[in-house]
Every structure is written in C-alpha cells, then in structure tokens.
Write an enzyme that holds these catalytic residues in place. Sequence first.
Site, short mmCIF file in Angstrom:
data_model
loop_
_atom_site.label_atom_id
_atom_site.label_comp_id
_atom_site.label_asym_id
_atom_site.label_seq_id
_atom_site.Cartn_x
_atom_site.Cartn_y
_atom_site.Cartn_z
N ASP A 116 30.22 33.09 36.62
CA ASP A 116 29.58 34.25 35.97
C ASP A 116 29.91 34.28 34.47
OD1 ASP A 116 32.11 34.82 37.47
OD2 ASP A 116 32.12 36.57 36.18
N ASP A 170 31.69 35.39 27.05
CA ASP A 170 32.70 36.20 27.75
C ASP A 170 34.13 35.77 27.41
OD1 ASP A 170 30.62 37.59 28.82
OD2 ASP A 170 31.30 37.47 30.90
P1 AMP Z 1 35.05 38.88 33.14
O1 AMP Z 1 35.76 37.80 33.85
O2 AMP Z 1 35.87 39.65 32.16
O3 AMP Z 1 33.82 38.35 32.47
O4 AMP Z 1 34.59 39.99 34.21
C1 AMP Z 1 34.28 39.71 35.56
C2 AMP Z 1 33.53 40.87 36.19
O5 AMP Z 1 34.30 42.05 36.18
C3 AMP Z 1 32.21 41.21 35.51
O6 AMP Z 1 31.30 41.61 36.50
C4 AMP Z 1 32.61 42.37 34.64
O7 AMP Z 1 31.51 43.19 34.33
C5 AMP Z 1 33.63 43.09 35.50
N1 AMP Z 1 34.58 43.87 34.70
C6 AMP Z 1 35.62 43.40 33.96
N2 AMP Z 1 36.29 44.42 33.37
C7 AMP Z 1 35.66 45.56 33.74
C8 AMP Z 1 35.86 46.93 33.48
N3 AMP Z 1 36.86 47.36 32.69
N4 AMP Z 1 35.01 47.82 34.03
C9 AMP Z 1 34.01 47.41 34.83
N5 AMP Z 1 33.77 46.14 35.12
C10 AMP Z 1 34.57 45.21 34.60
MG MG Z 2 32.20 37.86 32.61
#
Ligand code: AMP
Ligand code: MG
Length: 487
Positions: free
Chosen positions: A252, A262
């Site tokens: 993702d 990201d």
């Molecule tokens: P990442 O690895 O940071 O790209 O995030 C992985 C997943 O977790 C994605 O679907 C993000 O949208 C979700 N996510 C990460 N941090 C948050 C947060 N503080 N609130 C809501 N969703 C989050």
């Molecule tokens: Mg992400």
Amino acid sequence: MKHLEALYFDNSYARLPDAFYSRVRPAVQGDPYLVSFNPAAAELIELDPAQAQRADFVAYCSGRELLPGSEPIAAVYAGHQFGVYVPRLGDGRAILLGEVKTSSGQRWDMQLKGAGPTPYSRMGDGYAVLRSTVREYLCSEAMHGLGIPTTRALCIVGTDAPVYRESVETGAILLRMAPSHVRFGSFEYFSHTRQYDLLAQLADYVIDLHYPALAGTPDRHGRLLAAVVERSARLMAQWQAVGFAHGVMNTDNMSILGLTIDYGPFGFLDTFQPGFICNHTDHQGRYAYNRQPDVALWNLACLAQALLPLSTEETLRAALHGYAGIYNQTYLELMRAKLGLCTARSEDEQLIQDWLGLLARSQLDYTNSMRALSQVTVAGHCPAMLRDRVKEQPPLDTWLARYRARLKVEQSEDQVRARRMNSVNPKYILRNYLVQIAIEQAQQKDFTEIERLLTLLRRPFDEQPDCAAYAAEPPDWGRHLEVSCSS
Ligand code: AMP
Ligand code: MG
C-alpha cells in the site's frame, strides 16, 4: 501565476464509481497556522507564491475551507503489510481535495495528510504529528532535489491540537502533491474482492491518464505491469545508489507511478551498513536497506497476482522476469557514474562491490566517502578522509591501484571527472540528525531550520560554503535516533 480560486480542478478519481472512495469532509482541529510553504511546488500548479501570504491561505491548505471545484474523497485500497494481506486499508488520514489541472494539462492530486478521520481510519485518529509531517515534507523535496521520483509537498500547516501517540504531540497537516496516489494496494483491493470489472476500470484509468502509450494496445494490462516493473526497478536502483531506506515498503506504500511515496521511518545511510534498518519497529529487518530491491520485486509479484484476472500468467511472469535486468543495469549505470566512469567494462561490478566492502568494513560515511572519491587523482593523490579512515590500508591501496588503472583505460582527466562526479554524488542529504534539529525547533515554533534545509536540499550537489556544516557526519546523539511507524 494563479490565485487560489483560479486553480482548475478536474477530479477524475471522484468520477470513478462510488466503490473507489468515500466522500469525506476534512475535520481540522485547533487553530491552523502556516509552518512552511514551498514555492517550488506552487510553481508546479501555477500558483502565485504570494498567495501564501493571504490570511485565508491556511484555511484552504488545511481543508477548513474548500476551494471551488474541490471534492474531497478518501480512496479505498488494501495491501500486504509486512508480508500479511490486510483486505481493507484506504486513506485513513489522507484526504484528496481534488486534482488540479495545469494549463499544459498536467494533473496534480492535492492531498491532505492528517486532516481528520475517514471511513478507513480503522483504529487511527486520522491526524498526523508535526514531527512526521516535517520529515515527509523535507524528505520529499530532498528526493526531488536528488532527481529521484517522489511525491511533492506544497506546505505544512500546524494546528496546535494535541495528537496522542506514545506521548502528546503537536498536530500538523501536510498538503502533498503527486500526479496520482494510486498504489499497488488499490489493485489488490479490487482483485481480492473479485470485483474484476472495477479492477479493469482502475487499470484503464491509470493507463489513460498516466501510461497513455499503452491505451488500446493488445494485452494493455500485462503491459501496464511491465511498465510499473520498469519504473519500480529504476526507483530501487536510485534508492540504493543514494543510500535511501524507505522503512515501510508495504504494497500500500508502493506507487503505481514508481514514485517514492508515504514517507514514514525512512533514513539515509550515514555509515555504509548494508543491513541498515531505519524502522525501529521492523525487528526482522524485512525492509532493511539491502533488502529493498528484493522487496520491491515481491511487491510487484503481489501486483501481478492482482492483475491476473486481466491478463495471462505468461505475460505477467515475463514482466516480473524483466525486473532483475532493469534493476541491475540501472544500479550499475548509477554507480559507474558515481565512480566517475564513462565507459562500461565487465570488471566494474567487482570494482564497485569491493569499494563498498571497504566502506562497510571501515564503517565510513557513505555520502561523504563517495563525494571524497572525486578527489582521488590518477597520479596518486588520495584525500585524507579516505586515507586516514579506511582501516585496511593495503586493501585500500590495492583498490586504488585498480581504480586508477581503470580510469587510465578511458583516459579520464582528473578535473573533468571530479566535476562530473560531484554532479551525481550529493554533498548534502537529509540526515536524520538534521531533520531532528529542525523538528525540535519547529516544536518551539521556530521554523527557520525547516526553511534552511528546504533551500539547502534543493541543490544537494552544489558546494554551499555557508552550509558546509550540514554535510557533517552525525554527532554521537544523532547516530542512533529511533524512528518508528508511529506518526
Ligand atoms: P502507512 O504505513 O503510514 O502508510 O499507513 C498504513 C495505513 O494506516 C494506511 O491505511 C493509513 O491511512 C493508516 N493510518 C496510519 N496512521 C493513521 C492515523 N493516525 N489515523 C488513521 N489511519 C492511519
Ligand atoms: Mg501508506
């Protein structure tokens, strides 16, 4: 140069069926204020940089007010996280305000990160902390300065609202930009839920907008994979050559356009450690620096699996098969250039590996050693940075003799070569300790260090004498800063 209201939105993603996203409203907390504005990104959307001085600028850039034409949505996607398939992720704290189309037809997603919860927030709060926002903002611009494909960022807005992580932190919002934020995980979502019509629609959407040469070709979906393989392989070669570790290479977090996307617990190598793990929570080292090229291929195999309903196994396998060749060739080209070699010879690969071996065993700074190499002369000069610090003197001499012989083969001229090498070996990178200082000052409402780094890293290859200290290796406190996914 346009006013904010004159930005033209053409929201192609929002025109896709409802199954692709949820309509959302940003829910900014606290009292938004401008932390940093990036005129280089404003230029991309033809926005007049003077607009940043408007009193209502932060309201628009935090999502508190919406510009005409903006249709905020959060996209759904899935993804393999640390090897485990998670059937539904999605923009949990990202909100696409819309796509700005420029007068030349270029399209830029304007995406808020940290502007409140969405239907995909799961256990998260939808917010982001100032710390991680500054890291993403500076690193994406630093990567762009290095010539590495990446998302960009227009500004950071601080909110002063408390955000609860391991401790209470200051909240902030990043307004980031990319031609598209579609990920491998977007395809996995529609494939694993067996919505093959929507899967095809997504593939054709990406092709029409971003790989137009493939539109209408036979087996265009198989060719899409081949194109993504190529871009991803090149991206990995660039990461490895510059010494960048992403930290969370889940599917993702893999861009369908081959962009660095990201930014989380990323890190640039200080000392050359092949097994460098920048993500403190990655105990197994799944995403260690030297594993990234293999991980990207693993992720591409997930994408291939997702595309199987649209193509043939043979085509998809062939596309994946192309990865190693493209990666190896690109990496070798980049490393040859870093060594100042203009021609290609079969012994180069070994020469490069042996050089990296010397750096690893002496724990030398990767960036500064590569930069110092340009001062080696064919006649015999070797800069003190290498002479004094490589622990194995006879092997260094042996290596230098091979390097000099190799330079002589192509009649390399010291000065010309040094100039060329300095245009591909950065003097300045976004070292963890540098960004840490900028973050700590920003938390005290002093944003000068963010501006300084933004300016410095726009020209990472140029000597900038008043900023020479920024090329220094980390002080002891800055060597082992712990960065985790929590952001
Ligand atoms: P990442 O690895 O940071 O790209 O995030 C992985 C997943 O977790 C994605 O679907 C993000 O949208 C979700 N996510 C990460 N941090 C948050 C947060 N503080 N609130 C809501 N969703 C989050
Ligand atoms: Mg992400």
